[in-house]
Design an enzyme around this catalytic site. Structure first.
Site, PDB file in Angstrom:
ATOM      1  N   HIS A 123       0.872  -1.180   0.000  1.00 14.76           N
ATOM      2  CA  HIS A 123       0.000   0.000   0.000  1.00 14.76           C
ATOM      3  C   HIS A 123       0.911   1.232   0.000  1.00 14.76           C
ATOM      4  O   HIS A 123       1.996   1.188   0.585  1.00 14.76           O
ATOM      5  CB  HIS A 123      -0.843  -0.050   1.280  1.00 14.76           C
ATOM      6  CG  HIS A 123      -1.932   0.970   1.372  1.00 14.76           C
ATOM      7  ND1 HIS A 123      -1.698   2.293   1.662  1.00 14.76           N
ATOM      8  CD2 HIS A 123      -3.269   0.859   1.234  1.00 14.76           C
ATOM      9  CE1 HIS A 123      -2.849   2.949   1.704  1.00 14.76           C
ATOM     10  NE2 HIS A 123      -3.824   2.103   1.451  1.00 14.76           N
ATOM     11  N   ASP A 200       3.242  -4.288   8.135  1.00 23.92           N
ATOM     12  CA  ASP A 200       1.989  -3.550   7.991  1.00 23.92           C
ATOM     13  C   ASP A 200       0.863  -4.576   8.105  1.00 23.92           C
ATOM     14  O   ASP A 200       0.597  -5.342   7.173  1.00 23.92           O
ATOM     15  CB  ASP A 200       1.995  -2.856   6.616  1.00 23.92           C
ATOM     16  CG  ASP A 200       0.633  -2.287   6.236  1.00 23.92           C
ATOM     17  OD1 ASP A 200      -0.344  -2.500   6.972  1.00 23.92           O
ATOM     18  OD2 ASP A 200       0.563  -1.625   5.181  1.00 23.92           O
ATOM     19  N   GLN A 203      -4.384  -5.230   7.006  1.00 28.36           N
ATOM     20  CA  GLN A 203      -5.367  -6.166   6.437  1.00 28.36           C
ATOM     21  C   GLN A 203      -5.265  -7.552   7.067  1.00 28.36           C
ATOM     22  O   GLN A 203      -6.005  -8.463   6.673  1.00 28.36           O
ATOM     23  CB  GLN A 203      -5.172  -6.289   4.917  1.00 28.36           C
ATOM     24  CG  GLN A 203      -5.381  -4.998   4.153  1.00 28.36           C
ATOM     25  CD  GLN A 203      -6.829  -4.512   4.170  1.00 28.36           C
ATOM     26  OE1 GLN A 203      -7.751  -5.256   4.502  1.00 28.36           O
ATOM     27  NE2 GLN A 203      -7.034  -3.266   3.818  1.00 28.36           N
ATOM     28  N   LYS A 226     -10.331  -0.730  10.543  1.00 31.31           N
ATOM     29  CA  LYS A 226     -10.477  -1.939   9.716  1.00 31.31           C
ATOM     30  C   LYS A 226     -10.806  -3.150  10.591  1.00 31.31           C
ATOM     31  O   LYS A 226     -11.047  -4.251  10.110  1.00 31.31           O
ATOM     32  CB  LYS A 226      -9.205  -2.192   8.914  1.00 31.31           C
ATOM     33  CG  LYS A 226      -8.950  -1.084   7.877  1.00 31.31           C
ATOM     34  CD  LYS A 226      -7.769  -1.390   7.013  1.00 31.31           C
ATOM     35  CE  LYS A 226      -7.230  -0.189   6.264  1.00 31.31           C
ATOM     36  NZ  LYS A 226      -8.033   0.253   5.132  1.00 31.31           N
ATOM     37  N   CYS A 364      -4.498   2.343  -3.860  1.00 26.89           N
ATOM     38  CA  CYS A 364      -3.251   2.847  -3.248  1.00 26.89           C
ATOM     39  C   CYS A 364      -2.106   1.865  -3.446  1.00 26.89           C
ATOM     40  O   CYS A 364      -1.245   1.705  -2.566  1.00 26.89           O
ATOM     41  CB  CYS A 364      -3.430   3.150  -1.761  1.00 26.89           C
ATOM     42  SG  CYS A 364      -4.646   4.400  -1.434  1.00 26.89           S
TER      43      CYS A 364
HETATM   44  N1  PLP Z   1      -1.725  -0.670   4.681  1.00 26.48           N
HETATM   45  C1  PLP Z   1      -2.666  -1.425   4.123  1.00 26.48           C
HETATM   46  C2  PLP Z   1      -2.320  -2.821   3.693  1.00 26.48           C
HETATM   47  C3  PLP Z   1      -3.956  -0.930   3.951  1.00 26.48           C
HETATM   48  O1  PLP Z   1      -4.896  -1.691   3.393  1.00 26.48           O
HETATM   49  C4  PLP Z   1      -4.236   0.394   4.354  1.00 26.48           C
HETATM   50  C5  PLP Z   1      -5.568   0.974   4.131  1.00 26.48           C
HETATM   51  O2  PLP Z   1      -6.293   0.574   3.251  1.00 26.48           O
HETATM   52  C6  PLP Z   1      -3.222   1.131   4.955  1.00 26.48           C
HETATM   53  C7  PLP Z   1      -1.984   0.577   5.097  1.00 26.48           C
HETATM   54  C8  PLP Z   1      -3.468   2.513   5.449  1.00 26.48           C
HETATM   55  O3  PLP Z   1      -4.351   2.471   6.540  1.00 26.48           O
HETATM   56  P1  PLP Z   1      -4.911   3.804   7.176  1.00 26.48           P
HETATM   57  O4  PLP Z   1      -5.506   4.603   6.043  1.00 26.48           O
HETATM   58  O5  PLP Z   1      -5.947   3.348   8.145  1.00 26.48           O
HETATM   59  O6  PLP Z   1      -3.783   4.523   7.824  1.00 26.48           O
END
Ligand code: PLP
Length: 407
Positions: A123, A200, A203, A226, A364
């Site tokens: 992401h 990270d 998900q 999430k 993203c």
């Molecule tokens: N990393 C992953 C794999 C994500 O799916 C997302 C959000 O969709 C993020 C990071 C960013 O999360 P946040 O917008 O809650 O900071």
């Protein structure tokens, strides 16, 4: 609560909404999960009867708010099996956590010719902050490729990992393809050459049990929203042995010990990493979300979501001209696909007209879209509150849409 689909759905009143006159089918949980009543009630209760600032007051409400806030930290620590409660730092979300570590840790660590290694599945939140810190420090930003089916490629990873690699940062689960990375194995290899590992988990945490101690990662991040919790609250797990070595990311109230014109000393972790008034309602709401998940059981949730994924995959695979992007074995409940000769946004708009909420675009993950040579995908992401009836309706609607767009 054991797994009872009707009872679970009743916890989410939004599922009774009509969208364009049709019952809502919510297939966008990877963007944000719906919120159960217990979470919303807990947040209401906090604001209505407990509102007060933490760690500051010498009065009942402030002490009580501090207690609930710290109880929430302990609940998070238990949920991810941290070794100590102070390994849990509250942030605004995954994005905030990556920026925090890249600047407060990466910027101090990285020197010219060092390398930061990420995957092409990341992401933007776990890509751009590392790219930036590499530029700031004169280090190299390296990206390893995955397989065409979206699965992890060990050889590609090992080819990029070398004695200059100081930080490896990878997703536990891909938000676009659902691929589950073998993070424990990745961490083992990274440790052999002395690299630090950031995971990270945005998900992963909503769909599978996570044990940071077992993984042996240095950092692990996720977002409350999430995980059926509120927006604006997130978690950054920092392994104990690194906390003293890290400078605070932000300065301000709440994180200091002694302040003088010449010098300021800081509190111990996690407080030195939490400048300013934290998102207290967010933390108690997140704790309620974790309680909700724990009552059902993350393994039962995972099993149910896997059943839904198998069902939905079969449905879309029977529609000619629909091509799934990302078919890695053991993937999470995310289905990305393209339809020949159509644009993902058009498909999403037509699905929306029928009450079905999906995501369309690059999600993203522009480098990943480049790999596949596509501008984007349609992404249907599932959660425990979805049903096979919804999937049948989705399949029927998708067939109709394919007909309309092809005419
Ligand atoms: N990393 C992953 C794999 C994500 O799916 C997302 C959000 O969709 C993020 C990071 C960013 O999360 P946040 O917008 O809650 O900071």
């Amino acid at each position: 609560m054991s797994f009872n689909a009707d009872l679970i759905r009743r916890q989410f009143p939004i599922l009774e909404c009509k969208v364009h006159g049709k019952p809502l089918v919510y297939f966008d949980s990877a963007a944000t999960a719906l919120k159960p009543m217990t979470v919303v009630d807990r947040i209401n209760e906090h604001y209505l009867y407990e509102a007060s600032n933490v760690h500051r007051g010498l009065h009942f409400l402030s002490d009580q708010a501090t207690q609930y806030f710290e109880d929430s930290r302990a609940r998070v620590a238990g949920f991810i099996n941290a070794s100590a409660v102070n390994e849990v730092v509250f942030t605004a979300g995954t994005t905030a956590s990556v920026n925090f570590v890249s600047q407060a840790f990466g910027r101090a660590l990285l020197k010219k010719n060092d390398e930061v290694l990420v995957s092409e599945i990341e992401h933007h939140s776990n890509f751009v902050p590392w790219q930036k810190v590499a530029q700031q420090t004169g280090s190299k930003f390296e990206v390893f490729e995955i397989n065409k089916d979206g699965s992890f490629n060990l050889e590609n990873f090992l080819n990029k990992l070398n004695s200059n690699t100081k930080i490896v940062s990878v997703s536990h689960v891909s938000n676009t393809l659902g691929t589950v990375f073998p993070v424990k194995e990745i961490i083992k290899h990274a440790k052999k050459i002395g690299a630090f590992v950031f995971v990270d988990g945005a998900q992963a945490v909503p769909h599978q049990s996570v044990d940071v101690k077992d993984l042996d990662c240095d950092f692990y991040a996720f977002s409350g929203h999430k995980l059926y919790g509120p927006t604006g609250i997130g978690v950054l797990y920092i392994k104990s042995n690194l906390q003293d070595k890290m400078e605070p990311y932000q300065m301000g109230g709440g994180m200091v010990d002694k302040v003088e014109q010449a010098i300021t000393t800081y509190q111990d972790a996690p407080y030195k990493f939490e400048a300013g008034t934290p998102h207290i309602a967010g933390a108690v709401g997140l704790a309620a979300a974790i309680e909700f998940v724990n009552e059902i059981g993350i393994d039962s949730i995972s099993e149910k979501e896997q059943e839904l994924l198998v069902y939905a995959t079969k449905i879309i695979s029977e529609i000619p001209s629909v091509k799934q992007i990302g078919t890695a074995p053991g993937k999470g409940p995310i289905l990305s696909f393209v339809i020949e000769g159509t644009h993902p946004s058009d498909v999403a708009t037509l699905l929306d007209q029928e009450g079905i909420a999906v995501r369309a675009g690059h999600h993203c993950t522009q480098p990943l879209m480049k790999k596949y040579g596509i501008p984007g995908t349609v992404r249907a992401s599932f959660s425990m509150y979805n049903t096979t009836d919804e999937m049948d309706y989705f399949g029927k609607t998708l067939k109709k849409i394919v007909g309309i767009l092809k005419d």
